[in-house]
Design a protein around this motif. Sequence first.
Motif, short mmCIF file in Angstrom:
data_model
loop_
_atom_site.label_atom_id
_atom_site.label_comp_id
_atom_site.label_asym_id
_atom_site.label_seq_id
_atom_site.Cartn_x
_atom_site.Cartn_y
_atom_site.Cartn_z
N LEU A 48 0.82 -1.21 0.00
CA LEU A 48 0.00 0.00 0.00
C LEU A 48 0.86 1.26 0.00
CD1 LEU A 48 -2.90 -0.92 2.45
CD2 LEU A 48 -3.11 -0.42 0.02
N ALA A 49 1.94 1.22 0.78
CA ALA A 49 2.82 2.39 0.83
C ALA A 49 3.47 2.63 -0.53
CB ALA A 49 3.90 2.18 1.90
N SER A 50 3.87 1.54 -1.19
CA SER A 50 4.48 1.67 -2.51
C SER A 50 3.46 2.18 -3.52
CB SER A 50 5.03 0.32 -2.97
OG SER A 50 5.57 0.41 -4.26
N ALA A 51 2.23 1.67 -3.44
CA ALA A 51 1.17 2.11 -4.36
C ALA A 51 0.91 3.60 -4.20
CB ALA A 51 -0.10 1.31 -4.10
N GLU A 52 0.91 4.05 -2.94
CA GLU A 52 0.68 5.47 -2.69
C GLU A 52 1.83 6.31 -3.24
OE1 GLU A 52 -0.79 8.33 0.96
OE2 GLU A 52 0.01 6.35 1.39
N GLN A 53 3.06 5.83 -3.05
CA GLN A 53 4.23 6.56 -3.52
C GLN A 53 4.23 6.67 -5.05
OE1 GLN A 53 7.93 4.77 -2.38
NE2 GLN A 53 9.17 6.54 -2.97
N LEU A 54 3.76 5.61 -5.71
CA LEU A 54 3.72 5.59 -7.17
C LEU A 54 2.45 6.24 -7.72
CD1 LEU A 54 5.05 1.96 -7.79
CD2 LEU A 54 6.26 4.12 -8.26
N GLY A 55 1.55 6.64 -6.81
CA GLY A 55 0.34 7.33 -7.24
C GLY A 55 -0.74 6.41 -7.78
N TYR A 56 -0.65 5.13 -7.42
CA TYR A 56 -1.65 4.18 -7.89
C TYR A 56 -2.94 4.38 -7.11
CZ TYR A 56 -3.44 -0.24 -9.77
OH TYR A 56 -4.17 -1.19 -10.42
N ASN A 57 -4.09 4.36 -7.78
CA ASN A 57 -5.38 4.59 -7.13
C ASN A 57 -5.79 3.36 -6.32
OD1 ASN A 57 -7.79 5.83 -6.44
ND2 ASN A 57 -8.86 4.99 -8.21
N VAL A 58 -5.85 3.48 -5.00
CA VAL A 58 -6.19 2.37 -4.10
C VAL A 58 -7.64 2.48 -3.69
CG1 VAL A 58 -5.58 1.21 -1.95
CG2 VAL A 58 -3.81 2.36 -3.28
N ASN A 59 -8.36 1.35 -3.73
CA ASN A 59 -9.79 1.43 -3.38
C ASN A 59 -10.00 1.61 -1.89
OD1 ASN A 59 -9.64 -1.08 -2.11
ND2 ASN A 59 -10.65 -2.19 -3.75
N MET A 60 -11.24 1.88 -1.51
CA MET A 60 -11.56 2.21 -0.12
C MET A 60 -11.24 1.06 0.82
SD MET A 60 -12.48 5.28 0.24
CE MET A 60 -13.14 5.15 1.90
N LYS A 61 -11.49 -0.18 0.39
CA LYS A 61 -11.26 -1.32 1.26
C LYS A 61 -9.78 -1.44 1.60
CE LYS A 61 -12.89 -6.04 1.79
NZ LYS A 61 -13.59 -7.16 1.14
N ALA A 62 -8.93 -1.23 0.61
CA ALA A 62 -7.49 -1.27 0.86
C ALA A 62 -7.06 -0.11 1.74
CB ALA A 62 -6.74 -1.25 -0.46
N ARG A 63 -7.64 1.07 1.50
CA ARG A 63 -7.27 2.23 2.31
C ARG A 63 -7.62 2.01 3.77
NH1 ARG A 63 -8.79 5.54 -2.18
NH2 ARG A 63 -10.85 5.90 -1.31
N GLY A 64 -8.62 1.14 4.03
CA GLY A 64 -9.00 0.85 5.42
C GLY A 64 -7.83 0.30 6.20
N LEU A 65 -6.98 -0.50 5.54
CA LEU A 65 -5.81 -1.03 6.23
C LEU A 65 -4.85 0.10 6.56
CD1 LEU A 65 -3.86 -4.22 5.54
CD2 LEU A 65 -2.62 -2.07 5.52
N ARG A 66 -4.63 0.99 5.58
CA ARG A 66 -3.69 2.08 5.82
C ARG A 66 -4.15 2.97 6.97
NH1 ARG A 66 -3.79 4.39 0.98
NH2 ARG A 66 -5.07 6.16 1.57
N LEU A 67 -5.46 3.13 7.09
CA LEU A 67 -6.00 3.96 8.16
C LEU A 67 -6.22 3.18 9.45
CD1 LEU A 67 -8.66 5.86 6.03
CD2 LEU A 67 -6.45 6.72 6.80
N SER A 68 -5.85 1.86 9.44
CA SER A 68 -6.05 0.98 10.59
C SER A 68 -7.52 0.85 10.95
CB SER A 68 -5.24 1.47 11.82
OG SER A 68 -3.87 1.51 11.54
N ARG A 69 -8.42 0.97 9.98
CA ARG A 69 -9.86 0.80 10.21
C ARG A 69 -10.45 -0.01 9.06
NH1 ARG A 69 -13.72 4.19 10.25
NH2 ARG A 69 -14.80 3.32 12.04
N SER A 70 -11.23 -1.01 9.42
CA SER A 70 -11.95 -1.76 8.40
C SER A 70 -13.37 -1.23 8.24
CB SER A 70 -12.02 -3.24 8.78
OG SER A 70 -12.84 -3.41 9.95
N GLY A 71 -13.88 -0.57 9.30
CA GLY A 71 -15.25 -0.09 9.26
C GLY A 71 -16.27 -1.18 9.50
N LEU A 72 -15.83 -2.37 9.97
CA LEU A 72 -16.71 -3.51 10.17
C LEU A 72 -16.92 -3.78 11.66
CD1 LEU A 72 -15.16 -5.98 7.55
CD2 LEU A 72 -17.11 -4.44 7.23
N ALA A 73 -18.14 -4.14 12.02
CA ALA A 73 -18.47 -4.57 13.38
C ALA A 73 -19.15 -5.93 13.29
CB ALA A 73 -19.40 -3.55 14.05
N GLY A 74 -18.65 -6.90 14.05
CA GLY A 74 -19.17 -8.26 13.94
C GLY A 74 -19.99 -8.69 15.14
N MET A 75 -20.92 -9.60 14.88
CA MET A 75 -21.71 -10.22 15.95
C MET A 75 -22.03 -11.65 15.56
SD MET A 75 -25.44 -9.10 17.48
CE MET A 75 -25.83 -9.48 19.19
#
Length: 353
Positions: A48-75
């Motif tokens: 992800l860091a390399s993709a960002e450095q190269l300017g590659y467009n990363v989707n929201m699900k992948a960005r969740g890892l970079r932000l340390s958030r998946s946005g998911l709650a399980g039960m």
Amino acid sequence: MARSSSGRKSTIYDIAKATGSSTSAVSMVLNGTWARYRIKEDTAKRILASAEQLGYNVNMKARGLRLSRSGLAGMILPHYRNRFFAGLAENFEEHARSRGLCPIVVSTQRDPAVELSVTETLISQQVELLFIAGVRNPTPLDDLCSAAGIPCINVDLPGPGAPSVVSDNRGGARALADALMDKMVARGNAPGELLFLGGVTDEYATDMRIAGYRDAFEARGISPAADAVECFGYDASSSRRALARRYDTLGRLPAGLLMNSITAFEGLVQFASRLPQDAWQSTVVGCFDWDPFAVHLPFEVTMMRQDVQKIILEAFALADSHDASARPVVVVPTGFGEMLDEDEPGSKSGYVG
């Protein structure tokens, strides 16, 4: 896609070369499925860091890892077959969304192997919290969450490995038994004839409800019969068979019945449908669970309702203030069936539905 230093568009091949990874691994990370294929988190972050450095467009699900958030709650919960578990799921989903989370609810049919597998899968998807509802032994699941650093809360049945939120099973059962005994006396029957049917021996909720049932007897200075408590599980068919045996032995229905769940109560309703209506006139019936359709039955039933909204609110409060070293058990009061939602009809006269 952005341009590379040579002026052409960056591709996954550029990212793979820069990180020393395979193109398939890069693709899985960029489309957000890396955890499912057991790609290491360090590898995913490097891609992800390399993709960002190269300017590659990363989707929201992948960005969740970079932000340390998946946005998911399980039960996880046993099933949706009664209003209690369905209500827990509905309230969980509502409050998860209000926090900007996407809820994932999975039923496990009380199968420990399924409970474990589902928990592992939800953890691999990086859920931000996990509610473990109705699991008889949540400890292995709590341990998995603890190892992954994911806040988890035991709901309905407690466990020593995580904070828990439970109904006041003992207090509610005592109040219900007291109400049924009072009705039995009013009908000229001995209160000591009240039976407790259903549930699982050595399970927290059943044990607490039996304790509350016995508390009601002790307060009156009487004791239940030796065979007054019968734990045959929660299914309707076992309940129906147990009532048939009692009916055949007595030649009539027992004077008082406290059913330990709505599914056990369903077995009672099935058995009742085979009898003439006047057979129920001298029997007092109660259930530790609630369903509004009970007001339409041809006999009176008193129901103890668990506060699913309060349970979920307390569980989220524990998750919001998560302390890995704390294991509190929050006990939520129960109430009779008149504790209704504003959009639900009240109970019929003489019924507590």
